[in-house]
Design a protein around this motif. Sequence first.
Motif, PDB file in Angstrom:
ATOM      1  N   ALA A  40      32.303  41.073  40.732  1.00  0.00           N
ATOM      2  CA  ALA A  40      32.931  41.992  41.671  1.00  0.00           C
ATOM      3  C   ALA A  40      32.745  43.423  41.212  1.00  0.00           C
ATOM      4  O   ALA A  40      32.509  43.693  40.037  1.00  0.00           O
ATOM      5  CB  ALA A  40      34.422  41.668  41.804  1.00  0.00           C
ATOM      6  N   THR A  41      32.875  44.351  42.157  1.00  0.00           N
ATOM      7  CA  THR A  41      32.810  45.769  41.829  1.00  0.00           C
ATOM      8  C   THR A  41      34.113  46.192  41.158  1.00  0.00           C
ATOM      9  O   THR A  41      35.140  45.513  41.249  1.00  0.00           O
ATOM     10  CB  THR A  41      32.593  46.611  43.087  1.00  0.00           C
ATOM     11  OG1 THR A  41      33.749  46.510  43.921  1.00  0.00           O
ATOM     12  CG2 THR A  41      31.373  46.142  43.860  1.00  0.00           C
ATOM     13  N   GLU A  42      34.082  47.345  40.513  1.00  0.00           N
ATOM     14  CA  GLU A  42      35.276  47.854  39.845  1.00  0.00           C
ATOM     15  C   GLU A  42      36.403  48.129  40.838  1.00  0.00           C
ATOM     16  O   GLU A  42      37.578  48.104  40.475  1.00  0.00           O
ATOM     17  CB  GLU A  42      34.965  49.150  39.089  1.00  0.00           C
ATOM     18  CG  GLU A  42      33.921  48.991  37.986  1.00  0.00           C
ATOM     19  CD  GLU A  42      32.507  49.236  38.477  1.00  0.00           C
ATOM     20  OE1 GLU A  42      32.248  49.054  39.691  1.00  0.00           O
ATOM     21  OE2 GLU A  42      31.671  49.629  37.662  1.00  0.00           O
ATOM     22  N   ALA A  43      36.042  48.364  42.096  1.00  0.00           N
ATOM     23  CA  ALA A  43      37.054  48.694  43.101  1.00  0.00           C
ATOM     24  C   ALA A  43      37.781  47.465  43.638  1.00  0.00           C
ATOM     25  O   ALA A  43      38.782  47.602  44.358  1.00  0.00           O
ATOM     26  CB  ALA A  43      36.391  49.438  44.267  1.00  0.00           C
ATOM     27  N   THR A  44      37.326  46.279  43.320  1.00  0.00           N
ATOM     28  CA  THR A  44      37.972  45.067  43.818  1.00  0.00           C
ATOM     29  C   THR A  44      39.352  44.931  43.193  1.00  0.00           C
ATOM     30  O   THR A  44      39.496  44.883  41.973  1.00  0.00           O
ATOM     31  CB  THR A  44      37.122  43.827  43.485  1.00  0.00           C
ATOM     32  OG1 THR A  44      35.797  44.005  43.986  1.00  0.00           O
ATOM     33  CG2 THR A  44      37.728  42.583  44.119  1.00  0.00           C
ATOM     34  N   ARG A  45      40.368  44.858  44.018  1.00  0.00           N
ATOM     35  CA  ARG A  45      41.753  44.881  43.543  1.00  0.00           C
ATOM     36  C   ARG A  45      42.165  43.534  42.939  1.00  0.00           C
ATOM     37  O   ARG A  45      41.888  42.481  43.511  1.00  0.00           O
ATOM     38  CB  ARG A  45      42.700  45.249  44.680  1.00  0.00           C
ATOM     39  CG  ARG A  45      42.434  46.628  45.274  1.00  0.00           C
ATOM     40  CD  ARG A  45      43.498  47.008  46.285  1.00  0.00           C
ATOM     41  NE  ARG A  45      43.661  46.006  47.322  1.00  0.00           N
ATOM     42  CZ  ARG A  45      42.922  45.950  48.425  1.00  0.00           C
ATOM     43  NH1 ARG A  45      41.952  46.831  48.626  1.00  0.00           N
ATOM     44  NH2 ARG A  45      43.147  45.027  49.327  1.00  0.00           N
ATOM     45  N   ASP A  46      42.847  43.591  41.805  1.00  0.00           N
ATOM     46  CA  ASP A  46      43.315  42.379  41.154  1.00  0.00           C
ATOM     47  C   ASP A  46      44.282  41.595  42.039  1.00  0.00           C
ATOM     48  O   ASP A  46      44.251  40.369  42.071  1.00  0.00           O
ATOM     49  CB  ASP A  46      44.002  42.721  39.834  1.00  0.00           C
ATOM     50  CG  ASP A  46      43.056  43.324  38.814  1.00  0.00           C
ATOM     51  OD1 ASP A  46      41.832  43.176  38.983  1.00  0.00           O
ATOM     52  OD2 ASP A  46      43.535  43.948  37.846  1.00  0.00           O
ATOM     53  N   ALA A  47      45.151  42.309  42.753  1.00  0.00           N
ATOM     54  CA  ALA A  47      46.120  41.638  43.612  1.00  0.00           C
ATOM     55  C   ALA A  47      45.420  40.892  44.744  1.00  0.00           C
ATOM     56  O   ALA A  47      45.843  39.800  45.133  1.00  0.00           O
ATOM     57  CB  ALA A  47      47.117  42.649  44.181  1.00  0.00           C
ATOM     58  N   TRP A  48      44.356  41.484  45.266  1.00  0.00           N
ATOM     59  CA  TRP A  48      43.584  40.814  46.324  1.00  0.00           C
ATOM     60  C   TRP A  48      42.940  39.543  45.785  1.00  0.00           C
ATOM     61  O   TRP A  48      42.958  38.498  46.455  1.00  0.00           O
ATOM     62  CB  TRP A  48      42.521  41.783  46.848  1.00  0.00           C
ATOM     63  CG  TRP A  48      41.607  41.193  47.876  1.00  0.00           C
ATOM     64  CD1 TRP A  48      41.814  41.129  49.224  1.00  0.00           C
ATOM     65  CD2 TRP A  48      40.341  40.561  47.635  1.00  0.00           C
ATOM     66  NE1 TRP A  48      40.745  40.494  49.840  1.00  0.00           N
ATOM     67  CE2 TRP A  48      39.830  40.149  48.882  1.00  0.00           C
ATOM     68  CE3 TRP A  48      39.589  40.317  46.481  1.00  0.00           C
ATOM     69  CZ2 TRP A  48      38.596  39.498  49.010  1.00  0.00           C
ATOM     70  CZ3 TRP A  48      38.369  39.670  46.611  1.00  0.00           C
ATOM     71  CH2 TRP A  48      37.886  39.267  47.858  1.00  0.00           C
ATOM     72  N   ILE A  49      42.361  39.603  44.597  1.00  0.00           N
ATOM     73  CA  ILE A  49      41.756  38.420  43.975  1.00  0.00           C
ATOM     74  C   ILE A  49      42.800  37.320  43.825  1.00  0.00           C
ATOM     75  O   ILE A  49      42.560  36.153  44.163  1.00  0.00           O
ATOM     76  CB  ILE A  49      41.165  38.781  42.599  1.00  0.00           C
ATOM     77  CG1 ILE A  49      40.015  39.769  42.750  1.00  0.00           C
ATOM     78  CG2 ILE A  49      40.688  37.515  41.865  1.00  0.00           C
ATOM     79  CD1 ILE A  49      39.576  40.402  41.436  1.00  0.00           C
ATOM     80  N   ALA A  50      43.966  37.685  43.329  1.00  0.00           N
ATOM     81  CA  ALA A  50      45.021  36.701  43.109  1.00  0.00           C
ATOM     82  C   ALA A  50      45.483  36.067  44.414  1.00  0.00           C
ATOM     83  O   ALA A  50      45.757  34.863  44.466  1.00  0.00           O
ATOM     84  CB  ALA A  50      46.199  37.350  42.397  1.00  0.00           C
ATOM     85  N   ARG A  51      45.576  36.856  45.490  1.00  0.00           N
ATOM     86  CA  ARG A  51      45.986  36.292  46.787  1.00  0.00           C
ATOM     87  C   ARG A  51      44.967  35.296  47.299  1.00  0.00           C
ATOM     88  O   ARG A  51      45.322  34.245  47.853  1.00  0.00           O
ATOM     89  CB  ARG A  51      46.197  37.414  47.812  1.00  0.00           C
ATOM     90  CG  ARG A  51      47.486  38.197  47.624  1.00  0.00           C
ATOM     91  CD  ARG A  51      47.806  39.017  48.863  1.00  0.00           C
ATOM     92  NE  ARG A  51      46.763  39.989  49.168  1.00  0.00           N
ATOM     93  CZ  ARG A  51      46.705  41.209  48.675  1.00  0.00           C
ATOM     94  NH1 ARG A  51      47.628  41.622  47.815  1.00  0.00           N
ATOM     95  NH2 ARG A  51      45.741  42.029  49.032  1.00  0.00           N
ATOM     96  N   GLN A  52      43.697  35.614  47.146  1.00  0.00           N
ATOM     97  CA  GLN A  52      42.649  34.687  47.583  1.00  0.00           C
ATOM     98  C   GLN A  52      42.763  33.357  46.852  1.00  0.00           C
ATOM     99  O   GLN A  52      42.704  32.282  47.457  1.00  0.00           O
ATOM    100  CB  GLN A  52      41.270  35.310  47.331  1.00  0.00           C
ATOM    101  CG  GLN A  52      40.919  36.486  48.207  1.00  0.00           C
ATOM    102  CD  GLN A  52      40.264  36.071  49.513  1.00  0.00           C
ATOM    103  OE1 GLN A  52      39.850  34.929  49.682  1.00  0.00           O
ATOM    104  NE2 GLN A  52      40.156  36.999  50.447  1.00  0.00           N
ATOM    105  N   ILE A  53      42.910  33.414  45.538  1.00  0.00           N
ATOM    106  CA  ILE A  53      42.968  32.180  44.746  1.00  0.00           C
ATOM    107  C   ILE A  53      44.258  31.426  45.012  1.00  0.00           C
ATOM    108  O   ILE A  53      44.261  30.183  45.093  1.00  0.00           O
ATOM    109  CB  ILE A  53      42.793  32.507  43.251  1.00  0.00           C
ATOM    110  CG1 ILE A  53      41.378  33.053  43.002  1.00  0.00           C
ATOM    111  CG2 ILE A  53      43.037  31.263  42.388  1.00  0.00           C
ATOM    112  CD1 ILE A  53      41.116  33.481  41.579  1.00  0.00           C
TER     113      ILE A  53
END
Length: 217
Positions: A40-53
């Motif tokens: 992922a790019t540096e701009a990809t938000r950690d919270a967004w990643i966690a919601r997806q998973i």
Amino acid sequence: MAVLAAAQSASAASSGSATKPEKNAQSSNATHHFAIRLLATEATRDAWIARQIAYANDRYADVGIAFHLQAKERLEPAFRVLDGAQARDRVGRQAVRRGEILWVVPERLVDLDGATRRRGVHWRDRADARGEDQRRRWIIVTADADPFVLAHELGHFFGLPHSKEAASFMNKTPGPHRPPPASRRLTARERRRVLARTRAMLRNGRLEERPEAAASR
């Protein structure tokens, strides 16, 4: 051109998201634990990643599967926009590893018609002539996608086609009478197919159990 750059730990990638008790509750009853490696790019938000998973874990809990972010690695700028089949091949070919699920997060994914913008795709390496369970493949989900998208593309990874069942998250046809994304799940037939494909991929090494990834959370 190398796709991978300096890696950071999976725990850092999820630090701003769900709490530890919430994560443990999602996977405490899981029979199978699979590792996801993220590009992922540096701009990809950690919270967004966690919601997806978290959404995927909730949907696949019905078949005893839990996904865990094992590593987050930097996606090179050249792959921030994936336009065409060749770009999709190149972004994962150097990064994919047996035993893990590779998830690529570009800023934009252009459909193969050259005009339509997509939010996700399950991609098979066109240069790999092996069978379905052995062939190199990965998941691409854009950084603006709803949580529904990762769960849907994981369904393709586990052998599911698109569905006509309104209550299935494998049905992507819009309609006013469909249940909201939060209530869509796998049908009984889809659950059987996912479990059969899971057993096949574990036998041939395409996937490996990674309980240590769950224990590290």
